[in-house]
Design a protein around this motif. Structure first.
Motif, short mmCIF file in Angstrom:
data_model
loop_
_atom_site.label_atom_id
_atom_site.label_comp_id
_atom_site.label_asym_id
_atom_site.label_seq_id
_atom_site.Cartn_x
_atom_site.Cartn_y
_atom_site.Cartn_z
N GLY A 191 -4.32 16.51 -16.08
CA GLY A 191 -4.07 15.14 -15.67
C GLY A 191 -4.83 14.12 -16.51
N SER A 192 -4.13 13.06 -16.91
CA SER A 192 -4.76 11.99 -17.69
C SER A 192 -3.89 10.74 -17.64
CB SER A 192 -4.97 12.43 -19.15
OG SER A 192 -5.70 11.46 -19.88
N GLY A 193 -3.43 10.38 -16.43
CA GLY A 193 -2.60 9.19 -16.31
C GLY A 193 -1.34 9.32 -17.14
N ALA A 194 -1.06 8.27 -17.92
CA ALA A 194 0.14 8.26 -18.76
C ALA A 194 0.07 9.31 -19.86
CB ALA A 194 0.34 6.88 -19.37
N PRO B 255 -4.47 17.80 -22.76
CA PRO B 255 -5.40 18.93 -22.90
C PRO B 255 -4.70 20.25 -23.23
CG PRO B 255 -6.03 17.59 -21.01
CD PRO B 255 -4.66 17.12 -21.45
N ALA B 256 -3.48 20.41 -22.75
CA ALA B 256 -2.73 21.63 -23.05
C ALA B 256 -2.36 21.71 -24.52
CB ALA B 256 -1.47 21.70 -22.19
N THR B 257 -2.08 20.56 -25.14
CA THR B 257 -1.73 20.59 -26.57
C THR B 257 -2.93 21.06 -27.39
OG1 THR B 257 -2.31 18.26 -27.05
CG2 THR B 257 -0.10 18.70 -26.21
N ASP B 258 -4.14 20.70 -26.98
CA ASP B 258 -5.33 21.19 -27.68
C ASP B 258 -5.45 22.71 -27.56
OD1 ASP B 258 -5.94 18.62 -28.37
OD2 ASP B 258 -7.83 18.50 -27.25
N ALA C 202 -2.00 23.79 -9.54
CA ALA C 202 -2.98 22.72 -9.56
C ALA C 202 -3.30 22.22 -10.97
CB ALA C 202 -4.28 23.18 -8.89
N VAL C 203 -2.88 22.97 -11.98
CA VAL C 203 -3.28 22.65 -13.35
C VAL C 203 -2.81 21.26 -13.76
CG1 VAL C 203 -2.99 23.27 -15.78
CG2 VAL C 203 -3.47 25.05 -14.09
N ALA C 204 -1.53 20.97 -13.60
CA ALA C 204 -0.98 19.69 -14.06
C ALA C 204 -1.47 18.52 -13.24
CB ALA C 204 0.54 19.74 -14.05
N SER C 205 -1.75 18.74 -11.96
CA SER C 205 -2.14 17.64 -11.08
C SER C 205 -3.64 17.38 -11.06
CB SER C 205 -1.66 17.91 -9.65
OG SER C 205 -2.22 19.10 -9.14
N THR C 206 -4.44 18.27 -11.63
CA THR C 206 -5.89 18.08 -11.66
C THR C 206 -6.27 17.25 -12.87
OG1 THR C 206 -6.27 20.21 -10.57
CG2 THR C 206 -8.12 19.24 -11.76
N ASP C 207 -7.01 16.17 -12.64
CA ASP C 207 -7.44 15.31 -13.74
C ASP C 207 -8.40 16.08 -14.64
OD1 ASP C 207 -9.22 13.18 -15.12
OD2 ASP C 207 -7.60 12.00 -14.24
N SER D 69 4.35 16.05 -22.31
CA SER D 69 5.15 16.28 -21.08
C SER D 69 5.73 17.68 -21.06
CB SER D 69 6.26 15.23 -20.97
OG SER D 69 7.15 15.30 -22.08
N GLY D 70 6.06 18.21 -22.23
CA GLY D 70 6.61 19.55 -22.29
C GLY D 70 5.62 20.60 -21.82
#
Length: 446
Positions: free
Chosen positions: A213-216, A221-224, A277-282, A420-421
């Protein structure tokens, strides 16, 4: 003269012949700095009466730090330096070059912008001697030369940027206290890291804290993760081809890297809160589980800035995000950094690039805060903290350095559908399907 700060109204009054001795943060000749490099440089240059203008992304405290380094350039040469920093540097420098009002030097946070301006003839190529100096003195020197080498307006490739001040992303954070309590050792290979993750699950605990999660900007973090894994499963040239879309985004090499990331992030037993929870956790909140008792999770892969979001007085340490021993790809490091380029050539601009090749130009900043360098000729004892020194050791031990891929891709890809992907993938979509959609978008904008 004035050194200008866009984020601060403060200005330092300096003598017209350069910084006065009392303005220097470390008096010349004191401490374990490489003063010989300063004196040799000062003997070679006299720029009295010349002004060197510089613009870059550093504002506030970072502007004060870079100015503290530039004070020594002034003191050595007699030149006057005017630095201005801007949060909108990327837009400002394009406008300035188009209006024929560019400064002598621009400090670029993205190699892609260097390539754009070089192709338009707005940058002066650096010398082959400078390129060779980088190869000889920077860890993974060829990587740094390659990163800032691009085609000019005539199509001929040359070096257009000198990298200075680097960030490392290939880090895994953990709590030494929690590791000691559980009897875990720091893994040295990716195979060991996967085995440790499996062992933690067998022990009834959760190995990883991951939040996208990081707003817009949710998903970055997944791309890293994927970029780091690409460097550990493919050769650097394949990584470069991926960044340039010379191989499609849905090539098996990229799909495999996404799926390896999924080994960590899509496994309910491996990630705190389960994969949902991964995508929704900041991302700023996700490492908190490292410091609970008992630990909610034991490891968190993130760049050098993440301790800013740790609880106060957190017991934390880090280790290198390791390579696969079976792949024989050395010790690659993913990161970012800033590069000095000449946007309006002058004797002073050339002299400043030469100044960056002295140990003192690196040691002054590294002895204060927030500075890493691939320059092997500095005195590492001068780092402001053991943490910075240890991070820099990872950088110096790198056999390959590559810039964050998403920052090099077209923004619609790297800061759009790639982000987003990855959220869609963590949510359950097939890796090949996600990669195919990203490639379809890339094909549309080419």
């Amino acid at each position: 003269m004035k050194k200008m700060y866009l984020a601060s109204a403060a200005a330092l009054a300096l003598s017209a012949s350069g910084a006065l001795a009392q303005d220097l943060v470390f008096p010349i000749g004191e401490g374990d700095f490489n003063w010989d490099s300063y004196n040799t440089y000062a003997d070679a240059y006299d720029l009295s009466g010349e002004t060197v203008t510089i613009t870059g992304p550093w504002t506030g405290a970072d502007a004060e730090l870079v100015n503290s380094v530039l004070d020594y350039f002034e003191s050595a040469t007699g030149a006057v330096v005017e630095y201005s920093g801007s949060d909108s540097f990327e837009q400002d420098i394009v406008i300035a070059t188009q209006a024929d009002s560019a400064p002598n030097i621009a400090v670029f946070p993205q190699p892609g912008l260097i390539a754009d301006l070089a192709a338009r003839g707005e940058l002066t190529p650096l010398s082959e001697e400078t390129a060779q100096w980088i190869r000889d003195n920077y860890a993974a020197g060829d990587s740094w030369v390659s990163l800032a080498t691009t085609a000019g307006p005539d199509g001929e490739e040359a070096l257009y940027g000198f990298f200075y001040k680097v960030d490392v992303k290939s880090l895994v954070w953990y709590s030494p206290e929690a590791f000691d309590e559980a009897g875990y050792d720091v893994p040295e290979t990716m195979e060991d890291l996967i085995a440790l993750s499996e062992q933690i699950v067998e022990d009834g605990a959760t190995p990883w804290c991951i939040g996208l999660g990081s707003g817009a900007a949710t998903g970055w973090p997944a791309t890293d993760w994927v970029e780091d894994i690409m460097l550990r499963t493919q050769s650097p040239d394949v990584y470069d081809q991926w960044v340039a879309n010379e191989i499609p985004f849905d090539d098996p090499a990229i799909v495999n890297a996404i799926e390896v990331f999924g080994t960590f992030a899509r496994n309910d037993d491996w990630v705190n809160g389960g994969s949902e929870a991964v995508a929704s956790t900041d991302f700023r909140d996700s490492p908190a589980g490292l410091f609970t008792f008992p630990a909610e999770c034991y490891m968190h892969r993130q760049a050098s800035f993440i301790p800013t979001f740790f609880p106060e007085d957190a017991d934390s340490d880090f280790f290198y995000f390791p390579a696969f021993a079976g792949e024989d790809l050395g010790s690659p490091v993913l990161g970012a950094g800033t590069a000095f380029g000449i946007t309006e050539d002058s004797e002073g601009a050339q002299a400043l690039i030469a100044f960056l090749q002295t140990p003192i130009a690196h040691e002054i900043w590294m002895a204060q805060s927030g500075f890493l360098t691939p320059f092997s000729g500095v005195n590492s004892d001068l780092f402001a903290s053991d943490t910075l020194r240890q991070m820099n050791d990872i950088l110096l031990n790198a056999t390959t350095f590559r810039f964050d891929a998403s920052d090099l891709m077209p923004s619609e890809i790297g800061q759009g559908i790639f982000w987003s992907g990855m959220v869609d993938y963590v949510g359950g979509e097939d890796a090949a399907s996600v990669a195919g959609r990203i490639q379809d978008r890339w094909s549309e904008i080419q």
